[in-house]
Scaffold this active site. Structure first.
Site, PDB file in Angstrom:
ATOM      1  N   ILE A 171      32.222  -2.633  20.062  1.00 29.78           N
ATOM      2  CA  ILE A 171      31.498  -1.388  20.352  1.00 29.78           C
ATOM      3  C   ILE A 171      31.891  -0.978  21.762  1.00 29.78           C
ATOM      4  CG2 ILE A 171      29.418  -2.689  21.042  1.00 29.78           C
ATOM      5  CD1 ILE A 171      27.801  -0.170  20.070  1.00 29.78           C
ATOM      6  N   ALA A 172      32.206   0.281  21.954  1.00 28.82           N
ATOM      7  CA  ALA A 172      32.601   0.740  23.288  1.00 28.82           C
ATOM      8  C   ALA A 172      32.333   2.236  23.432  1.00 28.82           C
ATOM      9  CB  ALA A 172      34.082   0.455  23.537  1.00 28.82           C
ATOM     10  N   TYR A 204      22.483  -5.369  22.966  1.00 34.62           N
ATOM     11  CA  TYR A 204      22.266  -6.095  21.709  1.00 34.62           C
ATOM     12  C   TYR A 204      20.824  -6.604  21.608  1.00 34.62           C
ATOM     13  CZ  TYR A 204      27.384  -6.056  21.409  1.00 34.62           C
ATOM     14  OH  TYR A 204      28.697  -5.674  21.347  1.00 34.62           O
ATOM     15  N   GLU A 246      30.279 -11.746  18.916  1.00 30.63           N
ATOM     16  CA  GLU A 246      30.565 -12.547  20.108  1.00 30.63           C
ATOM     17  C   GLU A 246      30.632 -11.620  21.302  1.00 30.63           C
ATOM     18  OE1 GLU A 246      33.397 -13.255  17.752  1.00 30.63           O
ATOM     19  OE2 GLU A 246      32.464 -15.045  16.917  1.00 30.63           O
ATOM     20  N   ASN A 266      29.010 -10.417  30.274  1.00 29.65           N
ATOM     21  CA  ASN A 266      28.812  -9.004  29.915  1.00 29.65           C
ATOM     22  C   ASN A 266      27.322  -8.696  29.721  1.00 29.65           C
ATOM     23  OD1 ASN A 266      29.026  -6.370  29.073  1.00 29.65           O
ATOM     24  ND2 ASN A 266      30.636  -6.754  27.566  1.00 29.65           N
TER      25      ASN A 266
HETATM   26  C1  LIG Z   1      27.995  -1.766  26.131  1.00 33.57           C
HETATM   27  C2  LIG Z   1      28.215  -0.243  26.019  1.00 33.57           C
HETATM   28  C3  LIG Z   1      28.828   0.042  24.646  1.00 33.57           C
HETATM   29  C4  LIG Z   1      26.851   0.460  26.126  1.00 33.57           C
HETATM   30  O1  LIG Z   1      27.042   1.849  25.854  1.00 33.57           O
HETATM   31  P1  LIG Z   1      26.075   2.991  26.460  1.00 33.57           P
HETATM   32  O2  LIG Z   1      26.365   4.251  25.733  1.00 33.57           O
HETATM   33  O3  LIG Z   1      26.185   3.012  27.937  1.00 33.57           O
HETATM   34  O4  LIG Z   1      24.641   2.404  26.052  1.00 33.57           O
HETATM   35  P2  LIG Z   1      23.244   3.193  25.995  1.00 33.57           P
HETATM   36  O5  LIG Z   1      23.221   4.295  27.003  1.00 33.57           O
HETATM   37  O6  LIG Z   1      22.982   3.569  24.586  1.00 33.57           O
HETATM   38  O7  LIG Z   1      22.239   2.054  26.447  1.00 33.57           O
HETATM   39  C5  LIG Z   1      21.561   1.279  25.482  1.00 33.57           C
HETATM   40  C6  LIG Z   1      21.026   0.023  26.162  1.00 33.57           C
HETATM   41  O8  LIG Z   1      22.102  -0.799  26.601  1.00 33.57           O
HETATM   42  C7  LIG Z   1      21.712  -1.462  27.815  1.00 33.57           C
HETATM   43  N1  LIG Z   1      22.578  -0.964  28.898  1.00 33.57           N
HETATM   44  C8  LIG Z   1      23.546  -0.023  28.782  1.00 33.57           C
HETATM   45  N2  LIG Z   1      24.162   0.147  29.982  1.00 33.57           N
HETATM   46  C9  LIG Z   1      23.579  -0.715  30.853  1.00 33.57           C
HETATM   47  C10 LIG Z   1      23.800  -1.040  32.211  1.00 33.57           C
HETATM   48  N3  LIG Z   1      24.746  -0.419  32.936  1.00 33.57           N
HETATM   49  N4  LIG Z   1      23.026  -1.983  32.777  1.00 33.57           N
HETATM   50  C11 LIG Z   1      22.081  -2.618  32.072  1.00 33.57           C
HETATM   51  N5  LIG Z   1      21.829  -2.367  30.750  1.00 33.57           N
HETATM   52  C12 LIG Z   1      22.563  -1.433  30.151  1.00 33.57           C
HETATM   53  C13 LIG Z   1      20.276  -1.098  28.063  1.00 33.57           C
HETATM   54  O9  LIG Z   1      19.477  -2.028  27.377  1.00 33.57           O
HETATM   55  C14 LIG Z   1      20.199   0.261  27.396  1.00 33.57           C
HETATM   56  O10 LIG Z   1      18.903   0.595  27.020  1.00 33.57           O
HETATM   57  P3  LIG Z   1      17.964   1.384  28.088  1.00 33.57           P
HETATM   58  O11 LIG Z   1      18.708   2.639  28.419  1.00 33.57           O
HETATM   59  O12 LIG Z   1      16.706   1.610  27.318  1.00 33.57           O
HETATM   60  O13 LIG Z   1      17.832   0.478  29.272  1.00 33.57           O
HETATM   61  C15 LIG Z   1      29.127   0.283  27.153  1.00 33.57           C
HETATM   62  O14 LIG Z   1      28.614  -0.149  28.387  1.00 33.57           O
HETATM   63  C16 LIG Z   1      30.586  -0.144  27.045  1.00 33.57           C
HETATM   64  O15 LIG Z   1      31.394   0.506  26.378  1.00 33.57           O
HETATM   65  N6  LIG Z   1      30.943  -1.245  27.730  1.00 33.57           N
HETATM   66  C17 LIG Z   1      32.341  -1.715  27.746  1.00 33.57           C
HETATM   67  C18 LIG Z   1      32.750  -2.266  26.415  1.00 33.57           C
HETATM   68  C19 LIG Z   1      31.983  -3.515  26.057  1.00 33.57           C
HETATM   69  O16 LIG Z   1      31.754  -4.393  26.876  1.00 33.57           O
HETATM   70  N7  LIG Z   1      31.599  -3.605  24.776  1.00 33.57           N
HETATM   71  C20 LIG Z   1      30.904  -4.746  24.230  1.00 33.57           C
HETATM   72  C21 LIG Z   1      31.889  -5.747  23.757  1.00 33.57           C
HETATM   73  S1  LIG Z   1      31.073  -7.168  23.037  1.00 33.57           S
END
Ligand SMILES: CC(C)(COP(=O)(O)OP(=O)(O)OC[C@H]1O[C@@H](n2cnc3c(N)ncnc32)[C@H](O)[C@@H]1OP(=O)(O)O)[C@@H](O)C(=O)NCCC(=O)NCCS
Length: 143
Positions: A64-65, A110, A98, A103
Site C-alpha cells: 500500500i502506498a 494498520y 509484513e 515503519n
Molecule cells: C503508510 C501510507 C500508505 C499512509 O497513507 P496516508 O494516505 O498518509 O494515510 P492516511 O492519511 O489515510 O492516514 C491513516 C492513518 O495512518 C496513520 N498515519 C498516516 N501517516 C502517519 C504519520 N505520518 N505519522 C503517524 N501516523 C500516520 C495514522 O494512524 C492515520 O490515522 P489518523 O489520521 O487518524 O491519525 C503512506 O504513508 C505511504 O505511502 N508510506 C510509504 C509506503 C509504505 O511504507 N507503505 C507500507 C508498506 S508495508
C-alpha cells in the site's frame, strides 16, 4: 487497477520505495487471477494503490502506498478500507501483511484498521537486514 493505471502505479512505487516493483510486475499482477489491486486517482494522476493476493482462503497484502505529496489526507486509510471490504466480500478469513519494524507510520495505519502483530521474521529485508513485523486482521465471515 487497470492497464491504463500501470504507468502511474509504477511511477508512484519508484517515489515511495527504495526497491520499487518494475512496470512489468504490475502488468503481471493484472493477469494474476489471485491478485486484487485498487488505485486512488486525482484527475489522471495515480496518487495511491494497494493490493492483495488470495491464497487458500486468506488474503496477503502485497503493498500500500500513497504519493508523498498526498499523504495524511485519508487516502491510505480509504484504500485499506476498500481492500478490507473486498476481502470480506470474497469471504476470506483473514488479511496478513509484513511491514518493516521501523515503519511506524504504516504500523499505525494498520493498527487503526484492526491489524495486530502476530509474529516477526528476523532480517527479512535483504537491503538492510531489517526485521519484518507480521500483522493480521481476522475478517467477518459471510456465512
Ligand atoms: C503508510 C501510507 C500508505 C499512509 O497513507 P496516508 O494516505 O498518509 O494515510 P492516511 O492519511 O489515510 O492516514 C491513516 C492513518 O495512518 C496513520 N498515519 C498516516 N501517516 C502517519 C504519520 N505520518 N505519522 C503517524 N501516523 C500516520 C495514522 O494512524 C492515520 O490515522 P489518523 O489520521 O487518524 O491519525 C503512506 O504513508 C505511504 O505511502 N508510506 C510509504 C509506503 C509504505 O511504507 N507503505 C507500507 C508498506 S508495508
Amino acid at each position: 487497477m487497470t492497464e491504463s493505471d500501470v504507468d502511474g502505479v509504477a511511477e508512484l512505487d519508484k517515489q515511495c520505495f527504495a526497491k520499487p516493483w518494475s512496470r512489468r510486475s504490475f502488468e503481471d499482477e493484472l493477469k494474476n487471477s489471485l491478485a486484487v489491486y485498487f488505485v486512488a486517482s486525482e484527475g489522471s494522476t495515480v496518487i495511491g494503490y494497494c493490493g492483495f493476493w488470495q491464497v487458500a482462503g486468506e488474503g496477503d497484502i502485497t503493498n500500500i502506498a500513497v504519493l508523498p505529496g498526498y499523504r495524511r489526507r485519508g487516502v491510505g486509510g480509504r484504500l485499506l478500507g476498500r481492500l478490507i471490504d473486498e476481502a470480506e466480500a470474497l469471504g476470506l478469513g483473514s488479511l496478513t501483511l509484513e511491514v518493516r519494524r521501523s515503519n511506524e507510520t504504516a504500523k499505525r495505519l494498520y493498527r487503526k484498521y484492526g491489524f495486530e502483530q502476530v509474529g516477526e521474521r528476523k532480517r527479512y529485508y535483504s537491503d538492510n537486514n531489517e526485521d519484518a513485523i507480521i500483522m493480521m486482521k481476522r475478517l467477518k465471515t459471510n456465512g
